[in-house]
Enzyme design. Structure first.
Site, mmCIF file in Angstrom:
data_model
loop_
_atom_site.group_PDB
_atom_site.id
_atom_site.type_symbol
_atom_site.label_atom_id
_atom_site.label_comp_id
_atom_site.label_asym_id
_atom_site.label_seq_id
_atom_site.Cartn_x
_atom_site.Cartn_y
_atom_site.Cartn_z
ATOM 1 N N GLU A 91 0.815 -1.198 0.000
ATOM 2 C CA GLU A 91 0.000 0.000 0.000
ATOM 3 C C GLU A 91 0.859 1.264 0.000
ATOM 4 O O GLU A 91 1.898 1.303 0.643
ATOM 5 C CB GLU A 91 -0.727 -0.011 1.332
ATOM 6 C CG GLU A 91 -2.169 0.288 1.269
ATOM 7 C CD GLU A 91 -2.779 -0.025 2.632
ATOM 8 O OE1 GLU A 91 -3.426 -1.071 2.729
ATOM 9 O OE2 GLU A 91 -2.571 0.771 3.565
ATOM 10 N N CYS A 104 3.219 8.152 1.804
ATOM 11 C CA CYS A 104 3.615 7.106 2.743
ATOM 12 C C CYS A 104 3.855 5.829 1.933
ATOM 13 O O CYS A 104 2.989 5.396 1.187
ATOM 14 C CB CYS A 104 2.491 6.916 3.765
ATOM 15 S SG CYS A 104 2.789 5.583 4.926
ATOM 16 N N CYS A 111 5.615 -8.065 7.336
ATOM 17 C CA CYS A 111 6.686 -7.594 8.218
ATOM 18 C C CYS A 111 6.991 -8.695 9.218
ATOM 19 O O CYS A 111 6.079 -9.355 9.717
ATOM 20 C CB CYS A 111 6.266 -6.324 8.956
ATOM 21 S SG CYS A 111 7.571 -5.664 10.028
ATOM 22 N N CYS A 115 4.622 -6.623 15.572
ATOM 23 C CA CYS A 115 4.075 -5.803 16.663
ATOM 24 C C CYS A 115 2.599 -6.144 16.875
ATOM 25 O O CYS A 115 1.857 -6.370 15.915
ATOM 26 C CB CYS A 115 4.232 -4.325 16.336
ATOM 27 S SG CYS A 115 5.952 -3.854 16.122
ATOM 28 N N CYS A 118 -0.269 -3.987 15.123
ATOM 29 C CA CYS A 118 -0.103 -3.665 13.700
ATOM 30 C C CYS A 118 -0.656 -4.783 12.836
ATOM 31 O O CYS A 118 -0.266 -5.949 13.007
ATOM 32 C CB CYS A 118 1.380 -3.448 13.408
ATOM 33 S SG CYS A 118 1.736 -3.209 11.656
ATOM 34 N N CYS A 341 -2.907 4.860 9.628
ATOM 35 C CA CYS A 341 -1.763 3.992 9.955
ATOM 36 C C CYS A 341 -2.177 2.594 10.311
ATOM 37 O O CYS A 341 -3.120 2.376 11.032
ATOM 38 C CB CYS A 341 -1.037 4.491 11.183
ATOM 39 S SG CYS A 341 -0.311 6.044 10.980
HETATM 40 N N1 SAH Z 1 7.970 -0.675 10.561
HETATM 41 C C1 SAH Z 1 8.150 0.710 10.769
HETATM 42 C C2 SAH Z 1 7.384 1.568 9.785
HETATM 43 C C3 SAH Z 1 5.987 1.139 9.418
HETATM 44 S S1 SAH Z 1 4.769 1.267 10.661
HETATM 45 C C4 SAH Z 1 7.798 1.090 12.190
HETATM 46 O O1 SAH Z 1 7.264 0.263 12.905
HETATM 47 O O2 SAH Z 1 8.127 2.212 12.568
HETATM 48 C C5 SAH Z 1 4.481 3.018 10.749
HETATM 49 C C6 SAH Z 1 3.858 3.491 12.036
HETATM 50 O O3 SAH Z 1 2.496 3.069 12.146
HETATM 51 C C7 SAH Z 1 4.572 2.947 13.252
HETATM 52 O O4 SAH Z 1 4.827 3.944 14.195
HETATM 53 C C8 SAH Z 1 3.583 1.956 13.768
HETATM 54 O O5 SAH Z 1 3.776 1.747 15.119
HETATM 55 C C9 SAH Z 1 2.258 2.590 13.452
HETATM 56 N N2 SAH Z 1 1.147 1.649 13.476
HETATM 57 C C10 SAH Z 1 1.140 0.353 13.125
HETATM 58 N N3 SAH Z 1 -0.061 -0.196 13.300
HETATM 59 C C11 SAH Z 1 -0.862 0.767 13.772
HETATM 60 C C12 SAH Z 1 -2.234 0.827 14.134
HETATM 61 N N4 SAH Z 1 -3.023 -0.235 14.027
HETATM 62 N N5 SAH Z 1 -2.727 2.004 14.573
HETATM 63 C C13 SAH Z 1 -1.935 3.088 14.654
HETATM 64 N N6 SAH Z 1 -0.640 3.097 14.320
HETATM 65 C C14 SAH Z 1 -0.099 1.951 13.886
HETATM 66 FE FE1 SF4 Z 2 6.426 -4.150 11.299
HETATM 67 FE FE2 SF4 Z 2 4.064 -3.097 11.887
HETATM 68 FE FE3 SF4 Z 2 5.882 -3.383 13.805
HETATM 69 FE FE4 SF4 Z 2 6.266 -1.522 11.887
HETATM 70 S S1 SF4 Z 2 4.620 -1.560 13.416
HETATM 71 S S2 SF4 Z 2 7.768 -3.015 12.671
HETATM 72 S S3 SF4 Z 2 5.329 -2.595 10.130
HETATM 73 S S4 SF4 Z 2 4.904 -5.052 12.663
#
Ligand code: SAH
Ligand code: SF4
Length: 343
Positions: A91, A104, A111, A115, A118, A341
């Site tokens: 995306e 973005c 990934c 997390c 996410c 996000c």
């Molecule tokens: N992997 C990298 C970049 C991609 S994620 C990272 O983790 O920084 C980009 C941002 O979106 C990160 O700060 C992540 O914590 C946030 N993010 C991921 N899932 C989310 C969600 N469900 N709601 C809000 N922010 C989220």
């Molecule tokens: Fe990967 Fe999502 Fe964690 Fe960013 S927030 S490192 S995209 S799992």
């Protein structure tokens, strides 16, 4: 098999031109055609010698990504889903604002960090994107938007590597892509306006500082190791003290004099007053120059987590601000098309 010219930064393209027996400066012309003018076809490049165009036709191609869907939100946000083959899609999201226009971009299909909050993390890891696939997102969006908005001026002013994937776990493809974004013969973006966001891959933060310093955002999400181990599993490998030391080292190279800490606000998990106080203590102890960006969590069922209520987010922001830490609460954009996000 021909090579995809989107895979090259200018240095790489120059080396490729040499293999064709061409002078390196031809690469600059070619690079400008591709990135500044959005050319897809060598025949368009009328100021290149016919013999060179002929060689390019046999040895090279300019291959973007195919669009699966494009959704435009009422607020002007546009989200594209691109096919990257093998049943995988990534995306990109365009976010217009008054004083800037941000794209973005994704760095991986899926990934591996996993997390908890996410949805990409829940999907698991499919594969790294190539440099060409990372650059193609910008190349496509920039030239699409110029046509869409009927302008010949540059549209995208900022890029954030905040789409799918952990950019610092795809380092070798990331760096030439960043160099292309920064190159005056391509997109000419300022280093301060290209942001890599990382969950904290410490050794690669050091390398990025040496190889290609751009703005850095670090996804913090927790003020102590016990909680961060649980939310961002990579913390077990690179705990907070190491991560914050790496942030300080990065600042010596960074184009901005602060690190942005992202903090996703999860109801009852990391949003309590004591978490805010611990956070203040943490960044003070490490003497780190930073700004906080609080992100309202975008819920999805498999996470089992909820968004913090707005008053709690504001109270959290207030504690940080009163301690002298610049804090913003991210506006959610493109909610109507699930472009916020983590979606
Ligand atoms: N992997 C990298 C970049 C991609 S994620 C990272 O983790 O920084 C980009 C941002 O979106 C990160 O700060 C992540 O914590 C946030 N993010 C991921 N899932 C989310 C969600 N469900 N709601 C809000 N922010 C989220
Ligand atoms: Fe990967 Fe999502 Fe964690 Fe960013 S927030 S490192 S995209 S799992």
């Amino acid at each position: 098999m021909t090579v995809n010219l989107l895979d090259f930064d200018l240095e790489g393209l120059a080396a490729f031109c040499e293999t064709l027996g061409e002078k390196r400066f031809r690469a600059t012309q070619l690079f400008r055609w591709i990135h500044q003018r959005g050319a897809t076809d060598f025949d368009q490049m009328t100021d290149l010698a016919k013999s060179l165009r002929g060689k390019l036709q046999t040895a090279a191609r300019i291959q973007g990504l195919s669009v699966i869907t494009q959704q435009e939100s009422a607020d002007g946000t546009i989200k594209w889903l691109f096919d990257v083959g093998g049943g995988n899609a990534v995306e990109s999201v365009f976010i217009p604002e008054d004083d800037r226009a941000t794209l973005c971009i994704s760095s991986q299909a899926g990934c591996a960090v996993g997390c908890r909050f996410c949805s990409t993390g829940h999907q698991g890891f499919s594969r790294n994107l190539t440099t060409g696939e990372i650059v193609a997102q910008l190349w496509f969006a920039e030239h699409f938007l110029r046509r869409h908005l009927d302008t010949s001026e540059r549209v995208i002013s900022n890029v954030v590597m905040m789409g799918m994937g952990e950019p610092l776990q795809n380092y070798s493809a990331l760096v030439p892509a960043l160099r292309t974004m920064l190159d005056d013969h391509a997109y000419g973006l300022s280093r301060r306006r290209v942001t890599v966001s990382t969950s904290g891959v410490v050794p690669m933060m050091d390398r990025l500082g040496e190889d290609c310093p751009v703005a850095l955002a670090v996804s913090l999400h927790a003020p102590n190791d016990a909680l961060r181990d649980n939310l961002v599993p990579l913390n077990r490998k690179y705990p907070l003290a190491e991560l914050l030391d790496a942030c300080n080292r990065y600042l010596a190279h960074a184009p901005r004099d602060f690190i942005t800490f992202e903090y996703c606000m999860l109801d009852g998990v990391n949003d309590q007053p004591e978490h805010a106080r611990q956070l203040v203590e943490l960044v003070r102890t490490h003497g780190i120059s930073c700004k906080f960006n609080l992100i309202p969590f975008n819920p999805f069922p498999a996470s089992g987590l909820l968004r913090s209520p707005q008053p709690r987010v504001l109270a959290f922001a207030k504690t940080l601000s009163e301690a002298g830490l610049v804090t913003t609460v991210r506006k959610t954009r493109g909610d109507d098309i699930d472009a916020a996000c983590g979606q």
